[in-house]
Design an enzyme around this catalytic site. Structure first.
Site, PDB file in Angstrom:
ATOM      1  N   GLU A  94       0.873  -1.185   0.000  1.00 45.52           N
ATOM      2  CA  GLU A  94       0.000   0.000   0.000  1.00 45.52           C
ATOM      3  C   GLU A  94       0.898   1.219   0.000  1.00 45.52           C
ATOM      4  O   GLU A  94       1.537   1.528   0.992  1.00 45.52           O
ATOM      5  CB  GLU A  94      -0.928  -0.022   1.214  1.00 45.52           C
ATOM      6  CG  GLU A  94      -2.009   1.046   1.159  1.00 45.52           C
ATOM      7  CD  GLU A  94      -1.477   2.431   1.480  1.00 45.52           C
ATOM      8  OE1 GLU A  94      -1.296   3.223   0.531  1.00 45.52           O
ATOM      9  OE2 GLU A  94      -1.254   2.718   2.653  1.00 45.52           O
ATOM     10  N   GLU A 103       3.031   9.384  -3.303  1.00 45.11           N
ATOM     11  CA  GLU A 103       4.000   8.857  -2.342  1.00 45.11           C
ATOM     12  C   GLU A 103       5.034   7.955  -3.007  1.00 45.11           C
ATOM     13  O   GLU A 103       5.722   7.183  -2.343  1.00 45.11           O
ATOM     14  CB  GLU A 103       3.279   8.097  -1.228  1.00 45.11           C
ATOM     15  CG  GLU A 103       2.461   9.001  -0.319  1.00 45.11           C
ATOM     16  CD  GLU A 103       1.805   8.251   0.824  1.00 45.11           C
ATOM     17  OE1 GLU A 103       1.958   7.017   0.897  1.00 45.11           O
ATOM     18  OE2 GLU A 103       1.140   8.891   1.652  1.00 45.11           O
TER      19      GLU A 103
END
Length: 614
Positions: A94, A103
């Site tokens: 994730e 990210e």
């Protein structure tokens, strides 16, 4: 062991060195991380923090089946002497943020497929799809552009216009992530259907190279294309039977069963310029991305006929988008707020210590032919001299107050320190505006925000009390117990008490040498779960005219709150988190003790439910 940490004090403007515990940064990261919010997300696949994962694995009896490698994935080695004996055939990870790729998901997946996993491995999540919808919204557009400011004077209406380069600036590339479900449908006009822009299959080789994806559509109605609303969903399995979506309520398949999240929200993107669209006339919406960032453009022709489709990431060239955040643009464009200040616009000098702000103000003054009427003094207030003021005394000291360094509402008390620094330059009877400020508080029950402080306990059969305990210990540190900023217009809540003024600050006088203290109790008048005390500042321009950074009007009969959408309020969560504490009996109280320290500008506070043990 203790360490020294430097900290820029947003209230006094000075840099301070503070003695902190050696684990200060570690505890701050845990306390403010909202990991618990992620675990409360029932749809989510997650990887616990590495330092807690080993203990959790051991406690749940999986030490012989799960190996925790405390490394970034790009540092993991494969081979007989490596971290992994062979390539993996399942990739569970994730790496997503609200923008999906912000990210570093693309380069991380790219590296994993090249070095860590087998070809045609299974990936969980399996696939992600990004969606977009074109809208017209004066409210959201006001977060990106500076509107003309209309001022009523004795000579009639005067208009302050933004500089040309600010109007033509494409803006900042950073995404504006918000709880889109809290934006009223009346605040925007939908110009397109929801468009699937691009998908990523995580089970195959992923590329982090720049790319663009075009979708043709016909506008649903004519209007000004200004804003792109965007979100994503992920399919956990190859068949797409298990899906997790970030869609707002109007695009959700089952709005009544929506999962609340604060770690993943929705995205607001601003087109480089607003463009007229005509109902039924086909256009192309283009999603561009590099390895970390997404942006959008609107094109009249398809990519095969248009070389402009592959645009570079937009870069602010007007300075305003680098100086002001989105709420600041909205605040400046708030006409009601402007009208309250207009009565006091009589300044001749403006003091500005930031070189970038100085440059931007020069542009605004030049665009409005005010160069010979306003003199900018590029100095810190304490360095101001009589020569800078040409021997004159200040008759009116006017501030908003707003400072880019402010995080919590009372950090803008820096205005008081500025006023104190220029005290010697104020003439007899000089008017200071705002004249005063006051700190206010109300006890609230959150609909969802309480989850970020609520223990998880058990997650999908895994006992994670170890992580709960770690977060609780981190919250015992002094700074972790302080209030934290949140834009509460995005987080619905009910007031359980009436608003209470806690402290008052008189700007007509310099900052006093002695602390300002207040103690008392707040009576809880409505039943509910008392999750937190919310604090905000109110600025009193005159005794009759006040600007609130918090509640804009009294709560409705059920306790519903209307918060200033341009400001963040301070939230002081009660400990322990009373997520199951129902107030159903007689009235209860919350006690408080608040102290303003003039030497540091800090406000120390403690709020405690009346029946909470010491």
């Amino acid at each position: 062991m203790k360490i020294f940490c430097s900290r820029a004090n947003p209230t006094t403007g000075s840099v301070e060195w503070l003695e902190e515990d050696e684990h200060y940064d570690y505890h701050q990261e845990i306390a403010r991380s909202s990991y618990a919010d992620m675990l409360h997300d029932k749809d989510r696949v997650f990887k616990p923090m590495a330092d807690a994962a080993v203990k959790i694995v051991e406690k749940n009896g999986f030490s012989d089946k799960i190996k925790v490698i405390n490394k970034h994935s790009t540092e993991v080695t494969v081979g007989s002497e490596g971290d992994m004996p062979c390539r993996a055939n399942i990739l569970v990870t994730e790496l997503f943020d609200t923008e999906l790729i912000g990210e570093g998901a693309l380069p991380s997946y790219e590296h994993a497929h090249r070095h860590l996993v087998e070809e045609n491995c299974e990936a969980v999540p399996h696939r992600a799809t990004v969606y977009a919808q074109l809208v017209e919204s004066r409210r959201m557009w006001s977060w990106n552009k500076l509107f003309p400011i209309r001022v009523q004077t004795s000579l009639g209406e005067q208009v302050i216009v933004p500089p040309v380069d600010l109007e033509s600036c494409p803006g900042a590339p950073s995404v504006c992530d918000i709880q889109l479900n809290q934006v009223s449908p009346a605040d925007f006009t939908v110009l397109s259907d929801v468009l699937p822009m691009f998908s990523i299959d995580f089970s195959k080789q992923v590329s982090s190279s720049a790319a663009c994806h075009s979708r043709q559509f016909e506008p649903l109605t004519s209007g000004q294309a200004q804003v792109v609303l965007s979100w994503w969903d992920i399919e956990m399995d190859p068949e797409g039977k298990i899906k997790c979506t970030m869609a707002p309520f109007w695009a959700h398949s089952d709005p009544e069963e929506m999962q609340w999240r604060d770690h993943w929200m929705q995205c607001v993107y601003f087109l480089p310029q607003e463009e007229p669209v005509v109902q039924g006339s086909a256009l192309y919406l283009v999603a561009h991305h590099d390895d970390y960032c997404v942006w959008y453009s609107l094109q009249r022709t398809g990519p095969e006929k248009n070389e402009r489709v592959r645009q570079m990431r937009p870069v602010c060239d007007c300075q305003a988008h680098l100086l002001w955040n989105r709420p600041r643009f909205g605040e400046i464009n708030d006409q009601d707020r402007t009208d309250r200040y207009v009565q006091a616009l009589r300044t001749v000098f403006t003091v500005e210590s930031s070189a970038a702000s100085h440059k931007l103000l020069r542009k605004i003054f030049k665009a409005n032919h005010l160069e010979d009427k306003i003199n900018i003094i590029e100095k810190r207030p304490e360095l101001l001299t009589n020569e800078d003021l040409k021997g004159r005394k200040v008759s009116l000291l006017l501030g908003e107050p707003f400072f880019t360094t402010s995080l919590l509402p009372w950090h803008n008390l820096y205005f008081w320190y500025v006023r104190t620094a220029v005290d010697q330059h104020l003439g007899p009877g000089a008017v200071v505006m705002p004249q005063a400020a006051s700190l206010h508080a109300v006890v609230v029950e959150f609909r969802d925000l309480w989850r970020i402080r609520s223990p998880c306990g058990d997650c999908e059969g895994f006992d994670v009390h170890i992580m709960d305990d770690m977060i609780k210990r981190a919250l015992d540190f002094k700074e972790s117990r302080e209030a934290e900023p949140h834009p509460l217009w995005e987080y619905p809540c009910r007031s359980l008490s009436e608003p209470r003024q806690i402290l008052a600050f008189d700007f007509r006088q310099p900052v006093p040498p002695q602390p300002l203290c207040a103690e008392g109790t707040v009576e809880l008048r409505r039943p509910g779960r008392s999750h937190a005390a919310v604090l905000w500042m109110e600025y009193h321009l005159t005794p009759e005219c006040t600007l609130s950074t918090g509640l804009l009007e009294p709560a409705d009969p059920e306790g519903g709150c209307c918060w200033n959408p341009h400001c963040k309020q301070a939230v002081y969560f009660f400990s322990p988190a009373p997520d199951h504490r129902a107030l159903v009996g007689g009235p209860r109280t919350v006690s408080y003790a608040v102290e303003f320290h003039p030497d540091t500008g800090d406000i120390a506070m403690e709020f405690r439910l009346a029946d909470t043990p010491e």
